[in-house]
Scaffold this active site. Structure first.
Site, short mmCIF file in Angstrom:
data_model
loop_
_atom_site.label_atom_id
_atom_site.label_comp_id
_atom_site.label_asym_id
_atom_site.label_seq_id
_atom_site.Cartn_x
_atom_site.Cartn_y
_atom_site.Cartn_z
N SER A 1 0.81 -1.21 0.00
CA SER A 1 0.00 0.00 0.00
C SER A 1 0.85 1.27 0.00
O SER A 1 1.54 1.55 -0.97
CB SER A 1 -0.96 -0.04 1.20
OG SER A 1 -1.97 0.93 1.09
N ASP B 1 10.29 5.11 -10.09
CA ASP B 1 9.94 5.72 -11.37
C ASP B 1 10.79 6.94 -11.69
O ASP B 1 11.10 7.21 -12.86
CB ASP B 1 8.46 6.11 -11.37
CG ASP B 1 7.55 4.93 -11.66
OD1 ASP B 1 8.06 3.79 -11.74
OD2 ASP B 1 6.33 5.14 -11.82
N LYS C 1 -0.53 -4.05 -3.69
CA LYS C 1 -1.81 -3.42 -3.35
C LYS C 1 -1.83 -2.02 -3.96
O LYS C 1 -1.12 -1.14 -3.52
CB LYS C 1 -2.00 -3.33 -1.83
CG LYS C 1 -3.30 -2.64 -1.40
CD LYS C 1 -3.43 -2.63 0.11
CE LYS C 1 -4.72 -1.94 0.57
NZ LYS C 1 -4.71 -0.48 0.32
#
Length: 530
Positions: free
Chosen positions: A297, A308, A322
């Site tokens: 999460s 990224d 998740k």
């Protein structure tokens, strides 16, 4: 007046039209199933419950039936939409809030007596004079020693509203002692450990993203920078998530300008973007992030953003997977519905939610399946169900679906131990045993000034192993069958628990990290980073 009377019909017509328009517009604000004048239209579930109450042949516990109906209904949705009955909401929210109300001690029930194992520094009990090792024999009018007291019972007696007072009778060195403790707000820390793991490298472990996580993280980061930290190993292994905004704020400290951290979107929730808002405290400097299969999460939000933007090297094993966002809704009876309202996406546009098209049990067991099918040993990049994405700066391949795949994989430890060692290694009451050993021989342990000194200078003795085997029900004869690998594993386990007993979680990590393969890989990797 005659001229005004001519306009009255026109004014009346205009007023009527405006009123009809306003009434039609207000219809969208009326709850579904309710008439314009407030006459409710009951759902079938409520009609059935009403009939059971009025007509059923025997008495019915409609509360439990309602809960079962809700749970059954939610069972057809995603695994993270959950209903929390009113009796459990306070406990369920404690981790998210980062605190609870009580007296500030950790305890074990040993030989039917409550022992104060740790006393929170500057907490209510410490201020009242309670010390580690004290035995609690009475709380208020309730005797709690020698009465087969349970953890749940003692917890209810000791906890209470902040500001309220509780009388406690202690036993210290065989002498009774009466104290009055004024309850307070007790923190449940998100930062377990923060220390300099090498001359210029700091280490921080964060166990959850509670409402105090960012504040605790910033305090730890500032303290380490004062000690000369230039590089950071940030450990979020085992961190199951928490409050999204806390993860966003922490990510903001690592990323510069107004970079996108994530965005969320759902059928009834418009796209919402989360960007960096302020200059970060650690936008420059080598950064390693440690994750594992239990990082979920909000942990994956942080890992996804840093990966990224090519800001951190991710080390460990694939995260949980998740990619859904829950919003809590308080219900009228005090219960709570944590409803999935949107999906979140990393800056490159990937959603890392793993499939949940089978049962909820299969969804949860997927993590443990990785230990059996080899993924936790040889790497698991081939199991992704999502499409390929590219990182923003270096254009490296990353994946959607199935969690965050680390940049550097570290296999789980698969060393096996003999049958003689297993009862000791997996003894559930080891914490109690270590606590008792500490108070039997305090001079043995208090000579060490730090966990690092303890790690270098202490080795488990045959007497301790014999007592440990007896406590674990393994039998003293089993000690003779231990291999050298067994003995070293038992030595490390005992020392890690004793480090925690004396120096709390910070001490535990200072010891455990000396033999932790993932941390060691992090140290090896960060030396090569600028």
């Amino acid at each position: 007046m005659k001229k005004l009377q001519v306009w009255w019909p026109v004014l009346f017509a205009v007023t009527l039209i405006v009123g009809m328009w306003m009434g039609f517009s207000l219809r969208k604000n009326i709850p579904d199933g309710q008439g314009f004048f407030g006459t409710p239209k009951k759902a079938s579930v409520q009609e059935v419950i009403d009939l059971l109450q009025k007509k059923y042949v025997d008495s019915v516990h409609t509360d439990s039936l309602t809960e079962e109906a809700i749970q059954s209904m939610l069972g057809h949705l995603d695994p993270h939409t959950v209903y929390i009955p009113a009796v459990y909401t306070e406990a369920a929210n404690e981790d998210l809030n980062g605190n609870f109300e009580g007296i500030g001690i950790e305890y074990y029930v040993i030989n039917d007596t409550v022992n104060a194992v740790n006393v929170l520094e500057k907490g209510p009990s410490a201020q009242a004079g309670v010390k580690m090792g004290d035995k609690i024999i009475k709380v208020g009018d309730s005797v709690v020693a020698g009465v087969k007291i349970t953890n749940e019972r003692i917890r209810k007696l000791l906890r209470g509203p902040a500001g309220s007072e509780v009388a406690v009778k202690l036993l210290r060195n065989g002498q009774p002692l009466d104290v009055k403790i004024k309850r307070g707000t007790i923190p449940k820390f998100s930062v377990d450990a923060a220390y300099m793991i090498s001359e210029n490298t700091g280490f921080i472990h964060l166990n959850k993203f509670s409402r105090t996580a960012y504040e605790e993280f910033m305090a730890a980061l500032e303290d380490l920078q004062k000690k000369g930290m230039k590089k950071l190993i940030f450990d979020i292994r085992g961190n199951g998530g928490g409050i999204l905004e806390e993860a966003v704020d922490i990510a903001d400290e690592f990323l510069d300008q107004d970079k996108l951290i994530l965005y969320t979107e759902g059928l009834h929730a418009k796209r919402q973007e989360y960007h960096c808002k302020r200059p970060g405290l650690f936008e420059k400097g080598a950064l390693v992030l440690l994750i594992d299969e239990f990082s979920a999460s909000a942990s994956e939000v942080l890992a996804g953003a840093l990966q990224d933007w090519d800001r951190a090297t991710i080390i460990g094993r694939r995260s949980f997977g998740k990619g859904l966002v829950q919003e809590p809704f308080e219900l009228s009876d005090g219960s709570q519905l944590r409803l999935t309202v949107s999906k979140y996406y990393t800056p490159s546009g990937r959603n890392i939610q793993k499939p949940f098209d089978k049962s909820k049990e299969a969804y949860q067991e997927e993590v443990y399946d990785r230990f059996h099918n080899g993924q936790a040993v040889v790497g698991d990049t081939a199991v992704h169900t999502g499409k390929v994405f590219k990182t923003i700066i270096k254009k490296r391949v990353v994946y959607g679906g199935g969690g965050i795949t680390p940049d550097v994989f570290v296999a789980i430890d698969t060393i096996s131990y003999s049958n003689a060692a297993r009862p000791l290694l997996y003894y559930k009451e080891l914490g109690k045993f270590v606590y008792q050993q500490y108070f039997k021989h305090p001079e043995t342990y208090n000579q060490y000034k730090s966990a690092a000194d303890f790690e270098k200078g202490f080795s488990i003795t045959s007497a301790i192993l014999d007592a440990w085997a007896a406590e674990a029900g393994a039998g003293i004869d089993s000690i003779k069958s231990l291999t050298n690998a067994d003995r070293e594993a038992l030595n490390r386990r005992y020392k890690s628990f004793m480090s925690q007993q004396i120096w709390q979680m910070n001490g535990y990590y200072q010891f455990a990290n000396t033999i932790d393969k993932t941390v060691l890989k992090g140290l090896e990797t960060i030396k090569t980073l600028q």
